[in-house]
Design a protein around this motif. Sequence first.
Motif, short mmCIF file in Angstrom:
data_model
loop_
_atom_site.label_atom_id
_atom_site.label_comp_id
_atom_site.label_asym_id
_atom_site.label_seq_id
_atom_site.Cartn_x
_atom_site.Cartn_y
_atom_site.Cartn_z
N UNK A 243 73.55 -12.73 1.70
CA UNK A 243 74.15 -12.19 2.93
C UNK A 243 73.50 -12.64 4.23
N UNK A 244 72.49 -13.50 4.19
CA UNK A 244 71.85 -13.97 5.43
C UNK A 244 72.74 -15.04 6.08
N UNK A 245 73.02 -14.86 7.36
CA UNK A 245 73.79 -15.86 8.11
C UNK A 245 72.95 -17.10 8.39
N UNK B 102 70.70 -16.63 1.34
CA UNK B 102 71.59 -17.24 2.31
C UNK B 102 73.04 -17.15 1.85
N UNK B 103 73.95 -16.86 2.80
CA UNK B 103 75.38 -16.87 2.50
C UNK B 103 75.81 -18.27 2.07
N UNK B 104 76.93 -18.35 1.38
CA UNK B 104 77.45 -19.65 0.96
C UNK B 104 77.69 -20.57 2.15
N UNK B 105 78.14 -20.03 3.28
CA UNK B 105 78.39 -20.84 4.47
C UNK B 105 77.29 -20.65 5.52
N UNK B 106 76.14 -20.18 5.07
CA UNK B 106 75.03 -19.92 5.98
C UNK B 106 74.35 -21.20 6.45
N UNK B 107 73.46 -21.04 7.40
CA UNK B 107 72.74 -22.18 7.99
C UNK B 107 71.25 -22.02 7.69
N UNK C 175 80.48 -6.86 14.36
CA UNK C 175 80.08 -7.55 13.14
C UNK C 175 78.56 -7.74 13.15
N UNK C 176 77.92 -7.44 12.04
CA UNK C 176 76.48 -7.55 11.93
C UNK C 176 76.09 -8.96 11.50
N UNK C 177 75.07 -9.50 12.17
CA UNK C 177 74.50 -10.81 11.82
C UNK C 177 73.16 -10.57 11.15
N UNK C 178 72.85 -11.41 10.16
CA UNK C 178 71.63 -11.28 9.38
C UNK C 178 70.78 -12.54 9.50
N UNK C 179 69.54 -12.37 9.95
CA UNK C 179 68.62 -13.49 10.11
C UNK C 179 67.38 -13.21 9.26
N UNK C 180 67.03 -14.19 8.46
CA UNK C 180 65.85 -14.08 7.59
C UNK C 180 64.85 -15.15 8.01
N UNK D 133 67.81 -28.92 -0.65
CA UNK D 133 68.25 -28.02 0.41
C UNK D 133 69.47 -28.57 1.14
N UNK D 134 69.44 -29.85 1.47
CA UNK D 134 70.55 -30.47 2.18
C UNK D 134 71.82 -30.44 1.35
N UNK D 135 71.71 -30.64 0.04
CA UNK D 135 72.87 -30.59 -0.84
C UNK D 135 73.42 -29.17 -0.97
N UNK D 136 72.56 -28.16 -0.80
CA UNK D 136 72.96 -26.78 -1.01
C UNK D 136 73.69 -26.15 0.18
N UNK D 137 73.32 -26.53 1.40
CA UNK D 137 73.89 -25.86 2.58
C UNK D 137 73.65 -26.68 3.84
N UNK D 138 74.23 -26.22 4.94
CA UNK D 138 73.99 -26.86 6.24
C UNK D 138 72.53 -26.66 6.60
#
Length: 190
Positions: A67-69, A86-91, A1-6, A119-124
């Motif tokens: 698609x960024x993890x 960023x992915x919906x469940x991204x960090x 599985x490929x991981x994506x870091x931005x 930012x805090x409301x949008x994702x982890x």
Amino acid sequence: MTKNILLVGVGGQGTILASKLLTIGLMKSGYDVKMSEIHGMSQRGGSVSSQVRFGDNVASPVIEAGSADILVAFEKMEAMRWMPYLKKDGKLIVNDFEINPMPVLTGRAQYSSDIKSVLTDATKTDFVDASSAAMTIGNPKVMNIILLGALVKAMGLEAIDWHAIIASEVKPKFIELNKRAFDQGMQMIS
């Protein structure tokens, strides 16, 4: 599985060096790694981004929107600018730091005061005060290595010998400083 870091920031913050060290570490661990970078007007304080993809077999260095993890922002406004990637469940890891863009400097706009809550409301989201930590260590230029340490911890990549990679890639007189900065970043993520 490929991981994506931005990794995103403003010219002069060391985004490219952090990405290079990350890429070297991942390659030494046996991953197939692709990296691409966009400098833009980086020498004039413009946006800089580096995309790092790793896994068993990576075909392209390009991270598409959504698609960024993990997204590491060296400055808060850059976090906002790059959030669509960023992915919906991204960090999200954000340096709690502001660099006023030209419209703010000229008085045509104001720096948003609610970026942290958006930012805090949008994702982890983890806010890291890498800039203050760098000053405490003794050099503001190691902020990028602090953020690299935070990223490594957040992704569970601690088994890689990051100190050896730092020693092989930075000037000898800055090796110990950068190792301390990296360790500080690892401690700033829970």
